[in-house]
Design a protein around this motif. Sequence first.
Motif, short mmCIF file in Angstrom:
data_model
loop_
_atom_site.label_atom_id
_atom_site.label_comp_id
_atom_site.label_asym_id
_atom_site.label_seq_id
_atom_site.Cartn_x
_atom_site.Cartn_y
_atom_site.Cartn_z
N MET A 164 0.85 -1.19 0.00
CA MET A 164 0.00 0.00 0.00
C MET A 164 0.89 1.25 0.00
N PRO A 165 0.61 2.24 -0.89
CA PRO A 165 1.43 3.45 -0.91
C PRO A 165 1.36 4.18 0.43
N SER A 166 2.41 4.94 0.71
CA SER A 166 2.42 5.70 1.95
C SER A 166 1.43 6.86 1.85
N PRO A 167 0.77 7.22 2.97
CA PRO A 167 -0.24 8.26 2.93
C PRO A 167 0.36 9.63 2.64
N THR A 168 -0.39 10.42 1.88
CA THR A 168 -0.01 11.80 1.61
C THR A 168 -1.24 12.67 1.70
N ALA A 169 -1.02 13.97 1.72
CA ALA A 169 -2.13 14.92 1.76
C ALA A 169 -2.40 15.52 0.39
N GLY A 170 -1.78 15.02 -0.66
CA GLY A 170 -1.87 15.64 -1.97
C GLY A 170 -3.02 15.13 -2.81
N HIS A 171 -2.71 14.80 -4.04
CA HIS A 171 -3.72 14.45 -5.02
C HIS A 171 -4.30 13.06 -4.74
N PRO A 172 -5.39 12.70 -5.42
CA PRO A 172 -6.02 11.39 -5.18
C PRO A 172 -5.02 10.25 -5.24
N MET A 173 -5.14 9.35 -4.28
CA MET A 173 -4.20 8.23 -4.18
C MET A 173 -4.93 6.91 -4.35
N PRO A 174 -4.51 6.08 -5.30
CA PRO A 174 -5.09 4.74 -5.41
C PRO A 174 -4.56 3.82 -4.33
N LEU A 175 -5.43 3.03 -3.75
CA LEU A 175 -5.06 2.07 -2.72
C LEU A 175 -5.69 0.73 -3.06
N THR A 176 -5.10 -0.33 -2.56
CA THR A 176 -5.68 -1.67 -2.68
C THR A 176 -5.54 -2.36 -1.33
N ILE A 177 -6.63 -2.92 -0.84
CA ILE A 177 -6.58 -3.64 0.43
C ILE A 177 -7.06 -5.06 0.21
N GLY A 178 -6.67 -5.96 1.11
CA GLY A 178 -7.13 -7.34 1.06
C GLY A 178 -8.37 -7.51 1.92
N LEU A 179 -9.38 -8.17 1.38
CA LEU A 179 -10.61 -8.44 2.12
C LEU A 179 -10.48 -9.78 2.86
N PRO A 180 -11.30 -10.01 3.87
CA PRO A 180 -11.15 -11.23 4.67
C PRO A 180 -11.24 -12.53 3.86
N ASP A 181 -11.97 -12.53 2.74
CA ASP A 181 -12.11 -13.76 1.95
C ASP A 181 -11.05 -13.89 0.87
N GLY A 182 -10.05 -13.01 0.88
CA GLY A 182 -8.95 -13.10 -0.07
C GLY A 182 -9.09 -12.23 -1.30
N ARG A 183 -10.25 -11.61 -1.51
CA ARG A 183 -10.42 -10.72 -2.64
C ARG A 183 -9.67 -9.40 -2.43
N ARG A 184 -9.46 -8.65 -3.52
CA ARG A 184 -8.90 -7.30 -3.45
C ARG A 184 -10.04 -6.28 -3.53
N LEU A 185 -9.85 -5.18 -2.83
CA LEU A 185 -10.75 -4.04 -2.97
C LEU A 185 -9.91 -2.82 -3.30
N GLY A 186 -10.17 -2.24 -4.46
CA GLY A 186 -9.48 -1.02 -4.85
C GLY A 186 -10.28 0.20 -4.44
N LEU A 187 -9.60 1.27 -4.14
CA LEU A 187 -10.26 2.51 -3.78
C LEU A 187 -9.36 3.68 -4.11
N THR A 188 -9.95 4.85 -4.12
CA THR A 188 -9.21 6.09 -4.29
C THR A 188 -9.43 6.95 -3.06
N ARG A 189 -8.32 7.43 -2.48
CA ARG A 189 -8.42 8.32 -1.32
C ARG A 189 -8.17 9.76 -1.78
N TYR A 190 -9.09 10.64 -1.41
CA TYR A 190 -8.96 12.07 -1.66
C TYR A 190 -8.78 12.74 -0.30
#
Length: 301
Positions: free
Chosen positions: A1-27
């Motif tokens: 996972m990229p390190s957090p920043t306060a700048g532009h939108p950041m793509p993130l990917t986390i692992g879900l409990p059943d092994g799937r990926r969940l992508g998101l964008t943090r603003y």
Amino acid sequence: MPSPTAGHPMPLTIGLPDGRRLGLTRYGHPAHRAVVFHHGFGSSGLELPDDAALLARLQLQVLAPDRPGVGQSSVYRPLTFPSFADDVVAMLNALEIREPVGVMGWSVGGVHALALAAQHPARVAAAQLLSTCLPLGERAAYRHLSPLWKFLRWGQIGFPWLNRTTFLWLSRQWQLHPDRTIDWFIRLMFREEARVTSRFRALLRDAAVAGFAHHGRGVYDDAQAWCRPPGFRIEDVRCLVRLWHGQADGVWAPGNIPYLARRLGGAPVHLLPGQGHMLYLENWPAILEEMSGLLDEETEI
């Protein structure tokens, strides 16, 4: 996972409990109060304006998860409104966000926002429904649908193979010819939707490209979930709710929004003259200002 920043939108990917990926964008900054944004149909978490200064002033971060089969999120064929609500809670847990969050949803994302508030009331402080739709598969709501939406639901349920083929074809168009495809959609839109989409053309183009990833599988599964019984009760939503809708909405006419507001305990409605289905883009600062106030109000209770 990229390190957090306060700048532009950041793509993130986390692992879900059943092994799937969940992508998101943090603003916004990860230390600020969290708001979860549910994207519209055939789109993704990239559909939000990038306004870091406004988020910093309001001390908000917006987390925009991609539903299964969208962007970097794994395909999940038994998608339901409650199953994605559970995915969002897993996302909040993974990001170590424990306090109640604000929730927004645009278009069909509004139904997903309602599902999160109904299924996990302790995790939601306030909700905003932006040009929201009704759950097509709910018997009570079905009586309020227009003939066109009843027909579209019939086609989705009755001819799933045709819809799967259509979304597969659209996925190829978005991946191979994104500029030509969004221009084609703009020509098909009602006037107000076409005007706003033209203004935010690049943002909505890129959001749709991610929305139709995975050969359009996520769009198809989202449509199927929308047309089946929703799996939650609108009346179970107990948090503060505000609705925003345009009087010139050519996608989801405003006539049944008062009905939805009544089912939400008489939630206030911002009915905007001359505005259409894309109103969230032109009213983003006011929407965020209101959410900040709702979160402040909830904190004081």
